[in-house]
Design an enzyme around this catalytic site. Sequence first.
Site, short mmCIF file in Angstrom:
data_model
loop_
_atom_site.label_atom_id
_atom_site.label_comp_id
_atom_site.label_asym_id
_atom_site.label_seq_id
_atom_site.Cartn_x
_atom_site.Cartn_y
_atom_site.Cartn_z
CG HIS A 79 47.79 48.91 40.77
ND1 HIS A 79 46.59 49.04 40.09
CD2 HIS A 79 47.52 48.05 41.80
CE1 HIS A 79 45.66 48.31 40.70
NE2 HIS A 79 46.19 47.70 41.73
CD GLU A 80 50.50 45.85 43.19
OE1 GLU A 80 49.89 45.94 44.27
OE2 GLU A 80 49.99 45.33 42.19
CG HIS A 91 47.09 48.59 46.53
ND1 HIS A 91 45.74 48.74 46.77
CD2 HIS A 91 47.18 47.88 45.37
CE1 HIS A 91 45.06 48.14 45.79
NE2 HIS A 91 45.91 47.61 44.93
CB CYS A 134 42.46 46.52 41.70
SG CYS A 134 43.14 46.45 43.37
CG LEU A 135 44.26 40.54 42.46
CD1 LEU A 135 45.45 39.86 43.12
CD2 LEU A 135 43.47 39.56 41.61
N GLY A 154 50.45 41.49 40.60
CA GLY A 154 51.05 42.19 41.73
C GLY A 154 50.14 42.09 42.93
CD GLN A 177 45.93 44.51 46.49
OE1 GLN A 177 47.09 44.36 46.14
NE2 GLN A 177 44.92 44.28 45.68
O1 GNR Z 1 46.49 41.62 38.64
C1 GNR Z 1 46.51 42.84 38.44
N1 GNR Z 1 46.49 43.29 37.16
C2 GNR Z 1 46.70 44.63 36.83
C3 GNR Z 1 46.41 45.01 35.53
C4 GNR Z 1 46.63 46.31 35.12
C5 GNR Z 1 47.13 47.24 36.02
C6 GNR Z 1 47.41 46.87 37.33
C7 GNR Z 1 47.20 45.57 37.73
S1 GNR Z 1 47.60 45.10 39.35
C8 GNR Z 1 46.48 43.76 39.58
C9 GNR Z 1 46.75 43.07 40.90
C10 GNR Z 1 46.47 44.02 42.04
O2 GNR Z 1 45.35 44.36 42.39
N2 GNR Z 1 47.50 44.53 42.64
O3 GNR Z 1 47.33 45.43 43.63
NI NI Z 2 45.45 46.42 43.24
#
Ligand code: GNR
Ligand code: NI
Length: 167
Positions: free
Chosen positions: A133-134, A137, A91-92, A46, A51
Amino acid sequence: MALLPILRYPDPKLHRVAAPVAAVDAGIRKLVADMAETMYEAPGIGLAATQVGALVRVIVIDVTEDKTGLRALINPEILERIGEQVCEEGCLSVPGIYEKVARAERVRVAALNTEGERFEFEAEGLLAVCVQHEIDHLDGKVFVDYLSPLKQGRIKAKLAKRARVTA
Ligand code: GNR
Ligand code: NI
């Protein structure tokens, strides 16, 4: 298409609230395409516009193994949350850090697609985690914000040290 640079925690821009998209136009569709390319290249499941420094309410998600399940959500909203699950998240924007976070097990979501049409869907498991999670953000929240102040401090120190070593 273009790869976009991903902001790193604790960049203050990650803590700003993104503005709703007023019109789904060619600029938004280009952002979606560039975000998808950036997400697949990372690789991640995601990516939120926040980001990549674009403070608008746009996310892309693909939780499939074979990368055939791209979803673009514009102005996404969680309509309903059911149950609870704890998942190890990454998270990236916080590379190399993985911690358990409690989220709803199922969510009902409404959003606009890249044609500007409203749609709804239900997500569970990893897709539900990723949507939450997204959307976090877009609201200026990073998963690290849910951890204890002690863990947050350790993560900041680790990332700062790594930035020094890499520089
Ligand atoms: O790539 C991602 N893997 C992930 C693994 C477990 C819970 C959430 C994520 S999201 C993350 C990519 C990201 O940072 N999205 O904002
Ligand atoms: Ni993230």
